[in-house]
Enzyme design. Structure first.
Site, PDB file in Angstrom:
ATOM      1  N   GLY A 146     -28.275  57.949  74.203  1.00 16.03           N
ATOM      2  CA  GLY A 146     -28.399  56.926  73.189  1.00 16.03           C
ATOM      3  C   GLY A 146     -29.873  57.287  74.251  1.00 16.03           C
ATOM      4  O   GLY A 146     -30.495  57.844  75.415  1.00 16.03           O
ATOM      5  N   CYS A 147     -30.430  55.715  74.217  1.00 16.15           N
ATOM      6  CA  CYS A 147     -32.072  56.258  74.422  1.00 16.15           C
ATOM      7  C   CYS A 147     -32.189  55.448  75.809  1.00 16.15           C
ATOM      8  O   CYS A 147     -33.106  56.069  76.825  1.00 16.15           O
ATOM      9  CB  CYS A 147     -32.852  55.117  73.292  1.00 16.15           C
ATOM     10  SG  CYS A 147     -32.492  53.803  72.656  1.00 16.15           S
TER      11      CYS A 147
END
Length: 309
Positions: free
Chosen positions: A120-121
Site C-alpha cells: 500500500g502507498c
C-alpha cells in the site's frame, strides 16, 4: 534472445492501471495485451487473456482481485504469474510482499515468486522508515509508534477523485479515526512491530504526492539514540538503492517545512530524519508519489524483477 513477456493488466482503465500502462510504454521490453472494453467483466474472455499472458497485474477492488485469482487458479500449472495491486493479499502467507528494499535478499524472493502483492502507498512510507530501525535495534518491536500521513486525493478511488475535481470535497480531511484502517495489519507485519501502531491517514486537495511522518521521543527508546544514529541506520539499510534515498538536509535548508509533491511523476522515495537533540525528539519522514512507488511504480519495479528486465 529471451521471449518478450506478455502482460495483461486486469483493470487497466483505472487510475493505477493507466499509470502502469504508461510506464510500460516507456521502453520496457514487454508486450501489453488488452481485453476489449465490452468484455472486461466477461469471465471467459478474461480467462483467455490470462491463458495468453505470462503475468497479470490486478488493478481491481479487493473482492474483484480475489475473484481474479480464483479465475487464474482454473488454469492450474498454466496459470500466469500475478502482481496484485489491491490490498486483498498483502498479509497472505502464500504471497510475496512486493517491497524489494524490505530486507537484504528480498528482491531475489520477488524475482522467483509466482504471486507478488504490491504494498500500500501509506505502508510503503511507514515500513521504509520503521523496519531498518527495528532491525538495527534502535526501535524495540513492542514500542508504541504513531504514523501520520497525508496523500493526494488520487489514492482514494473514483468517488473521491470526482468529489475533489468537482470542488465538493473538503480541502483537507482526517479519516480512519476508528483506528481500524485496512493498512494497519500490513504496516505492523512488515515493519517488524509486535505492538499495533496508531495510524492516522489524511487527504488533501492535491492530486498526488504523499508524506508519511513518525514522531519519536528519543529518550524513551532504550538506547536513547541520536538523530545521527537514526539517519546512519537508514543510510546503511538503503545503501546502493537507486529508488530509496536518505536525504541529509538540515532544517535550515528546508526552511523547517517540506512539501508533498516534489517526487510526483517519479518512482522514488525520500527519507528524512528531523528533530531536536536538545528536546530529545525526532520526526522521521518519508516522501513519495502515491501513484509511483506507492502504486504503479512499485508494480512495474516488481515486474522488472520477476522477468529480469
Amino acid at each position: 534472445m529471451a521471449k518478450q513477456p506478455k502482460v495483461f493488466i486486469d483493470g487497466e482503465a483505472g487510475t493505477t492501471g493507466l499509470q502502469i500502462r504508461e510506464r510500460l510504454s516507456d521502453g520496457i521490453d514487454v508486450e501489453v495485451i488488452s481485453i476489449a472494453p465490452e468484455k472486461r467483466k466477461d469471465a471467459e474472455a478474461r480467462l483467455d487473456m490470462m491463458r495468453a499472458a505470462d503475468v497479470i497485474i490486478l488493478c481491481l477492488p479487493d473482492d474483484a482481485a480475489r475473484e481474479a485469482v480464483s479465475l487464474a487458479d482454473n488454469l492450474g500449472d498454466n496459470a500466469p504469474r500475478i502482481i496484485d495491486a489491491s490490498s486483498a493479499h498483502r498479509t497472505a502467507d502464500d504471497w510475496t510482499y512486493g517491497f524489494a528494499e524490505l530486507v537484504g535478499g528480498h528482491a531475489d524472493q520477488i524475482q522467483n515468486a509466482r504471486r507478488v502483492t504490491n504494498p500500500g502507498c501509506y505502508p510503503t512510507g511507514g515500513i521504509a522508515l520503521i523496519r531498518p530501525l527495528v532491525d538495527a535495534g534502535l526501535i524495540p518491536s513492542d514500542f508504541g509508534i504513531s504514523v501520520n500521513a497525508v496523500s493526494g486525493y488520487s489514492g482514494g478511488g473514483r468517488s473521491m477523485i470526482e468529489a475533489y475535481e468537482a470542488g465538493t470535497a473538503e480541502p483537507f480531511e482526517l479519516y480512519g479515526l476508528g483506528l481500524s484502517h485496512k493498512h494497519v495489519p500490513e504496516l505492523m507485519r512488515y515493519s517488524g512491530l509486535t505492538r499495533r501502531p496508531i495510524f492516522v491517514p489524511s487527504v488533501g486537495n492535491f492530486r498526488q504526492g504523499m508524506l508519511v511522518s513518525i514522531p519519536l521521543h528519543l529518550d524513551l527508546l532504550p538506547g536513547k539514540p541520536s538523530l545521527r544514529d537514526l539517519e546512519l541506520a537508514l543510510t546503511k539499510h538503503y545503501d546502493g538503492s537507486t529508488i530509496v534515498s536518505v536525504v541529509h538536509e538540515p532544517l535550515e535548508t528546508v526552511g523547517q517545512r517540506i512539501g508533498a509533491v516534489a517526487l510526483n511523476g517519479t518512482d522514488k522515495i525520500e527519507l528524512f530524519v528531523f528533530g531536536s537533540e536538545t528536546q530529545k525528539q525526532a520526526v522521521l519522514l518519508a516522501r513519495l508519489d502515491n501513484l509511483g512507488k506507492g502504486a504503479a511504480g512499485a508494480a512495474v519495479q516488481n515486474l522488472k524483477l520477476m522477468f529480469g528486465l
